[in-house]
Design a protein around this motif. Structure first.
Motif, PDB file in Angstrom:
ATOM      1  N   LYS A 137      42.094  50.816  35.886  1.00  0.00           N
ATOM      2  CA  LYS A 137      42.341  50.197  37.171  1.00  0.00           C
ATOM      3  C   LYS A 137      42.150  51.213  38.287  1.00  0.00           C
TER       4      LYS A 137
ATOM      5  N   MET B 291      48.966  45.483  34.378  1.00  0.00           N
ATOM      6  CA  MET B 291      48.566  46.505  35.357  1.00  0.00           C
ATOM      7  C   MET B 291      49.399  47.777  35.177  1.00  0.00           C
TER       8      MET B 291
ATOM      9  N   HIS C 289      51.335  41.946  36.719  1.00  0.00           N
ATOM     10  CA  HIS C 289      52.264  43.082  36.748  1.00  0.00           C
ATOM     11  C   HIS C 289      53.518  42.695  35.981  1.00  0.00           C
TER      12      HIS C 289
ATOM     13  N   ASP D   6      47.710  37.962  39.372  1.00  0.00           N
ATOM     14  CA  ASP D   6      48.337  39.024  40.155  1.00  0.00           C
ATOM     15  C   ASP D   6      49.831  38.764  40.329  1.00  0.00           C
TER      16      ASP D   6
ATOM     17  N   HIS E 228      44.995  39.639  34.990  1.00  0.00           N
ATOM     18  CA  HIS E 228      45.572  40.605  35.946  1.00  0.00           C
ATOM     19  C   HIS E 228      47.012  40.200  36.254  1.00  0.00           C
TER      20      HIS E 228
ATOM     21  N   HIS F 114      41.629  39.860  42.473  1.00  0.00           N
ATOM     22  CA  HIS F 114      42.298  39.049  43.505  1.00  0.00           C
ATOM     23  C   HIS F 114      41.507  38.972  44.809  1.00  0.00           C
TER      24      HIS F 114
HETATM   25 ZN    ZN Z   1      47.877  43.279  41.183  1.00  0.00          ZN
END
Ligand code: ZN
Ligand code: NCD
Length: 356
Positions: free
Chosen positions: A110, A51, A27, A258, A25, A185
């Motif tokens: 997602k 993501m 970004h 994350d 996971h 998360h």
């Molecule tokens: Zn995230």
């Protein structure tokens, strides 16, 4: 593997070699940001789940494949690095989109409840309305990755994950026992308990910041915008439960950083945005947390085995070696037209990746 003990901190241990990790996971953003995010990701990981919360979000297969090309253009030459693509579910997502996605090798979907976090305004307003989509995902063996918080102004921000589990997730996982679900998360003891109580089709990721920090690190002695992420840091009791889960060798808990970069000026603002960048030192940050828990021997399972086991992937063949060579995290890192402030900026980490 090195010879070391999990019972006592062994500071004579100078190196730690593990199967190369993946990040389930993160970004990567797009456009100029990719020049920063992709090279950092490719140093730390072999595979990363990218993501889809771009602006506009990545809602269909064409958008995902275009985004993949954009990411690929920034992979350093010779790097063995695979971005895994996701689709952003909206109220308009159809079962056809899921069939197309599966056919074209999209990794998963997602779910952002609408408005719950950064760039989620087009997220889902009714989970029940998407049940046909979830049924198709289960049939197509496409995992559902969930930002598990309610977006309800009447619910305290510290309770939004717990409430999402009670109100939506229990029911969803019961309705679709065949669907692979990852609660991303996680931040609370309730989430840990929920995951422990569910079938092997339901798992959770844990970030480095939720292992290393609690809400005091955000709010005590002055507000720290660079520690603001969603779900928000919780009290230390929850942090302790997460550390126990991550270091328990329970394969239902695995890595998902994350890592979510934002320009410094967007974070240091009267309305600062949520997200913490950690790809400059993700594995070193996890190593720090695991060592503090006397559990370095559990790091490899968490970073490199349980994710592939859950998703049905082979382990990476390459190895990664960490050396006990303290280093200071930079104060800032160039990012798009600005800079970002990385997690643990100006702090010393005990381990660093050896690229020899
Ligand atoms: Zn995230
Ligand atoms: C993420 C972002 O910035 O995209 N922010 C965050 O605080 N984690 C979105 C998300 O994963 O919630």
């Amino acid at each position: 593997m090195q010879n070391y003990s999990s019972r006592a901190l062994d500071f004579s241990m100078q190196t730690l070699t593990i199967i190369y990790p993946d990040d389930w996971h993160c970004h990567l953003r797009n456009e100029n940001a990719l020049a920063t995010t992709v090279p950092y990701a490719a140093k730390q990981f072999k595979r990363v789940v990218a993501m889809p919360n771009l602006q506009p979000p990545v809602c269909d297969v064409d958008a995902a494949l275009n985004y993949l090309q954009e990411i690929k253009a920034h992979i350093p030459e010779g790097a063995d690095f695979t971005p895994l693509m996701t689709l952003y579910l909206t109220d308009k997502t159809t079962t056809k989109t899921i069939y197309d996605a599966k056919e074209k090798g999209i990794f998963g979907c997602k779910l952002y409840p609408a408005g719950v976090t950064t760039h989620s305004t087009q997220g889902v307003t009714s989970l029940e309305a998407l049940y046909p989509v979830f049924a198709t995902m289960a049939k197509q063996q496409m995992p559902l990755l969930i930002h598990g918080e309610v977006n309800d102004k009447s619910v305290d921000i510290f309770d939004r994950e717990k409430r999402f589990i009670e109100q939506h997730l229990v029911k969803l996982t019961q309705e679709f026992p065949e669907l692979k679900v990852v609660l991303e998360h996680i931040t609370t003891k309730e989430a840990v308990q929920f995951i422990e109580s569910t079938s092997s089709n339901v798992a959770a990721t844990i970030t480095p910041q939720h292992l290393l920090l609690n809400r005091n690190d955000l709010l005590a002695g002055g507000i720290k915008p660079h520690h603001y992420c969603l779900p928000i840091l919780k009290r230390s009791l929850h942090q302790e439960t997460l550390i126990k889960a991550a270091t328990s060798a329970n394969p239902k808990f695995f890595i998902g950083t994350d890592s979510a970069p934002h320009a410094k000026k967007q974070k240091e603002s009267a309305c600062g945005c949520a997200g913490i960048f950690s790809h400059h030192g993700a594995i070193e940050l996890y190593a720090q947390a695991f060592e503090q828990a006397n559990a370095l021997d559990k790091l490899e399972g968490f970073t490199s085995k349980f994710g592939p086991d859950f998703y049905g992937f082979a382990y990476n063949k390459a190895k990664l070696t960490l050396k006990r060579i303290p280093w200071v995290v930079p104060k800032t890192i160039p990012y798009a037209q600005d800079v970002l402030v990385p997690l643990f900026a100006e702090k010393t980490l005990a381990w660093q990746i050896s690229y020899e």
